[in-house]
Design a protein around this motif. Structure first.
Motif, PDB file in Angstrom:
ATOM      1  N   ARG A 167      -4.188   7.381 -21.818  1.00  0.00           N
ATOM      2  CA  ARG A 167      -3.643   7.448 -20.463  1.00  0.00           C
ATOM      3  C   ARG A 167      -3.791   6.107 -19.754  1.00  0.00           C
ATOM      4  N   LEU A 168      -4.939   5.477 -19.884  1.00  0.00           N
ATOM      5  CA  LEU A 168      -5.180   4.178 -19.257  1.00  0.00           C
ATOM      6  C   LEU A 168      -4.231   3.116 -19.818  1.00  0.00           C
ATOM      7  N   THR A 169      -4.086   3.081 -21.136  1.00  0.00           N
ATOM      8  CA  THR A 169      -3.222   2.089 -21.781  1.00  0.00           C
ATOM      9  C   THR A 169      -1.754   2.317 -21.450  1.00  0.00           C
ATOM     10  N   TRP A 170      -1.293   3.564 -21.583  1.00  0.00           N
ATOM     11  CA  TRP A 170       0.112   3.906 -21.369  1.00  0.00           C
ATOM     12  C   TRP A 170       0.529   3.642 -19.922  1.00  0.00           C
ATOM     13  N   ARG A 171      -0.250   4.111 -18.975  1.00  0.00           N
ATOM     14  CA  ARG A 171       0.118   3.935 -17.572  1.00  0.00           C
ATOM     15  C   ARG A 171       0.065   2.469 -17.165  1.00  0.00           C
ATOM     16  N   SER A 172      -0.943   1.748 -17.616  1.00  0.00           N
ATOM     17  CA  SER A 172      -1.046   0.321 -17.280  1.00  0.00           C
ATOM     18  C   SER A 172       0.125  -0.462 -17.869  1.00  0.00           C
ATOM     19  N   THR A 173       0.475  -0.172 -19.119  1.00  0.00           N
ATOM     20  CA  THR A 173       1.600  -0.849 -19.763  1.00  0.00           C
ATOM     21  C   THR A 173       2.906  -0.565 -19.021  1.00  0.00           C
ATOM     22  N   ILE A 223       0.838  -1.201   0.000  1.00  0.00           N
ATOM     23  CA  ILE A 223       0.000   0.000   0.000  1.00  0.00           C
ATOM     24  C   ILE A 223       0.875   1.254   0.000  1.00  0.00           C
ATOM     25  N   HIS A 224       1.918   1.228   0.822  1.00  0.00           N
ATOM     26  CA  HIS A 224       2.846   2.366   0.890  1.00  0.00           C
ATOM     27  C   HIS A 224       3.521   2.596  -0.463  1.00  0.00           C
ATOM     28  N   LEU A 225       3.988   1.523  -1.086  1.00  0.00           N
ATOM     29  CA  LEU A 225       4.697   1.666  -2.358  1.00  0.00           C
ATOM     30  C   LEU A 225       3.771   2.062  -3.497  1.00  0.00           C
ATOM     31  N   LEU A 226       2.523   1.588  -3.476  1.00  0.00           N
ATOM     32  CA  LEU A 226       1.576   1.995  -4.518  1.00  0.00           C
ATOM     33  C   LEU A 226       1.362   3.505  -4.499  1.00  0.00           C
ATOM     34  N   GLY A 227       1.165   4.054  -3.315  1.00  0.00           N
ATOM     35  CA  GLY A 227       0.978   5.502  -3.212  1.00  0.00           C
ATOM     36  C   GLY A 227       2.226   6.265  -3.581  1.00  0.00           C
ATOM     37  N   ALA A 228       3.371   5.826  -3.061  1.00  0.00           N
ATOM     38  CA  ALA A 228       4.631   6.507  -3.354  1.00  0.00           C
ATOM     39  C   ALA A 228       4.960   6.425  -4.836  1.00  0.00           C
ATOM     40  N   TYR A 229       4.719   5.262  -5.434  1.00  0.00           N
ATOM     41  CA  TYR A 229       5.000   5.070  -6.859  1.00  0.00           C
ATOM     42  C   TYR A 229       4.173   6.019  -7.710  1.00  0.00           C
ATOM     43  N   GLN A 230       2.907   6.179  -7.358  1.00  0.00           N
ATOM     44  CA  GLN A 230       2.046   7.084  -8.119  1.00  0.00           C
ATOM     45  C   GLN A 230       2.544   8.522  -8.024  1.00  0.00           C
ATOM     46  N   VAL A 231       2.958   8.939  -6.843  1.00  0.00           N
ATOM     47  CA  VAL A 231       3.435  10.314  -6.674  1.00  0.00           C
ATOM     48  C   VAL A 231       4.729  10.526  -7.445  1.00  0.00           C
ATOM     49  N   ILE A 232       5.636   9.570  -7.338  1.00  0.00           N
ATOM     50  CA  ILE A 232       6.940   9.713  -7.994  1.00  0.00           C
ATOM     51  C   ILE A 232       6.807   9.672  -9.514  1.00  0.00           C
ATOM     52  N   MET A 233       5.899   8.852 -10.027  1.00  0.00           N
ATOM     53  CA  MET A 233       5.786   8.673 -11.471  1.00  0.00           C
ATOM     54  C   MET A 233       4.918   9.720 -12.161  1.00  0.00           C
ATOM     55  N   GLN A 234       4.198  10.548 -11.431  1.00  0.00           N
ATOM     56  CA  GLN A 234       3.315  11.539 -12.060  1.00  0.00           C
ATOM     57  C   GLN A 234       4.052  12.453 -13.036  1.00  0.00           C
ATOM     58  N   PRO A 235       5.244  12.960 -12.715  1.00  0.00           N
ATOM     59  CA  PRO A 235       5.936  13.804 -13.710  1.00  0.00           C
ATOM     60  C   PRO A 235       6.268  13.052 -15.003  1.00  0.00           C
ATOM     61  N   VAL A 236       6.650  11.785 -14.895  1.00  0.00           N
ATOM     62  CA  VAL A 236       6.952  10.997 -16.095  1.00  0.00           C
ATOM     63  C   VAL A 236       5.680  10.786 -16.909  1.00  0.00           C
ATOM     64  N   PHE A 237       4.617  10.359 -16.230  1.00  0.00           N
ATOM     65  CA  PHE A 237       3.344  10.164 -16.919  1.00  0.00           C
ATOM     66  C   PHE A 237       2.887  11.466 -17.599  1.00  0.00           C
ATOM     67  N   GLY A 238       2.939  12.565 -16.859  1.00  0.00           N
ATOM     68  CA  GLY A 238       2.506  13.855 -17.401  1.00  0.00           C
ATOM     69  C   GLY A 238       3.341  14.288 -18.589  1.00  0.00           C
ATOM     70  N   PHE A 239       4.658  14.080 -18.515  1.00  0.00           N
ATOM     71  CA  PHE A 239       5.540  14.471 -19.617  1.00  0.00           C
ATOM     72  C   PHE A 239       5.181  13.718 -20.892  1.00  0.00           C
ATOM     73  N   ILE A 240       5.040  12.393 -20.786  1.00  0.00           N
ATOM     74  CA  ILE A 240       4.729  11.577 -21.963  1.00  0.00           C
ATOM     75  C   ILE A 240       3.355  11.946 -22.525  1.00  0.00           C
ATOM     76  N   GLU A 241       2.384  12.141 -21.653  1.00  0.00           N
ATOM     77  CA  GLU A 241       1.033  12.469 -22.117  1.00  0.00           C
ATOM     78  C   GLU A 241       0.977  13.849 -22.774  1.00  0.00           C
ATOM     79  N   ASN A 242       1.650  14.842 -22.202  1.00  0.00           N
ATOM     80  CA  ASN A 242       1.676  16.177 -22.816  1.00  0.00           C
ATOM     81  C   ASN A 242       2.422  16.161 -24.145  1.00  0.00           C
TER      82      ASN A 242
END
Length: 200
Positions: free
Chosen positions: A103-109, A57-76
């Motif tokens: 977004r659903l496909t990219w993040r899940s992959t 649970i801790h890592l799922l939350g931390a992973y989402q926070v840490i990866m948001q800039p990467v996800f946002g960069f690729i999506e933009n």
């Protein structure tokens, strides 16, 4: 935000420092990478399962926070590169949620591939330690201190300026030592590892 960040970073620092310092004090270089099962004890199994669930649970939350800039960069970047593609730009409203298929496909992959890599290489912890050690100083220490110095208009060579620079230097040294230890761990693990076989 300032209070939440202070509490969050203080709690994380206290927890990880206690694990690291007490683990090293008790076991030295033989401290396992996984304190839950690294000693060969799996009983009581329910307690280990609950602890592993808390870690997940801790890592799922931390992973989402840490990866948001990467996800946002690729999506933009994708939106700018292909502005006419419906798959990338169209959002569907489902109740209160807005779903974008790209977004659903990219993040899940991405998450599936990262999980497979973590399962394939038993030294993934050492690899994560290397990433953490190289990003700790610039992202957590250097840039925030520099921004604070500029924002607070701290005078050059003043007492506060010197101590902030000293803190930054000490954290840089800690990051360099942690990176060296991670590289040493990676080299040792690569020589003896087998795919999909955990060594911790």
């Amino acid at each position: 935000m300032k209070t939440a960040t202070t509490v969050g970073i203080s709690a994380s620092t206290l927890f990880y420092m206690l694990c690291g310092l007490l683990g090293y004090a008790a076991f030295g270089n033989d401290a396992p990478g996984n304190y839950l099962t690294g000693f060969g004890f799996y009983d009581p199994f329910w307690l280990v399962d609950i602890a592993n669930l808390c870690i997940a649970i801790h890592l799922l939350g931390a992973y989402q926070v840490i990866m948001q800039p990467v996800f946002g960069f690729i999506e933009n970047w994708s939106r700018r590169k292909w502005p006419e593609r419906r798959f990338i730009n169209k959002e569907y409203a489902i109740g209160y949620f807005r779903i974008n298929l790209f977004r659903l496909t990219w993040r899940s992959t991405y998450v599936i591939l990262a999980t497979l890599v973590a399962m394939m290489f038993p030294f993934f912890n050492a690899f994560l330690a290397l990433i953490g050690s190289t990003t700790f100083w610039p992202l957590t220490v250097y840039f925030p201190i520099e921004m604070y110095i500029v924002q607070a208009k701290i005078r050059r060579n003043s007492f506060r300026w010197i101590w902030l620079r000293a803190l930054s230097l000490v954290c840089l040294l800690v990051s360099c030592l942690a990176a060296a230890a991670s590289i040493r761990g990676l080299v040792g693990s690569v020589q003896t590892s087998k795919l999909f076989l955990s060594v911790s």
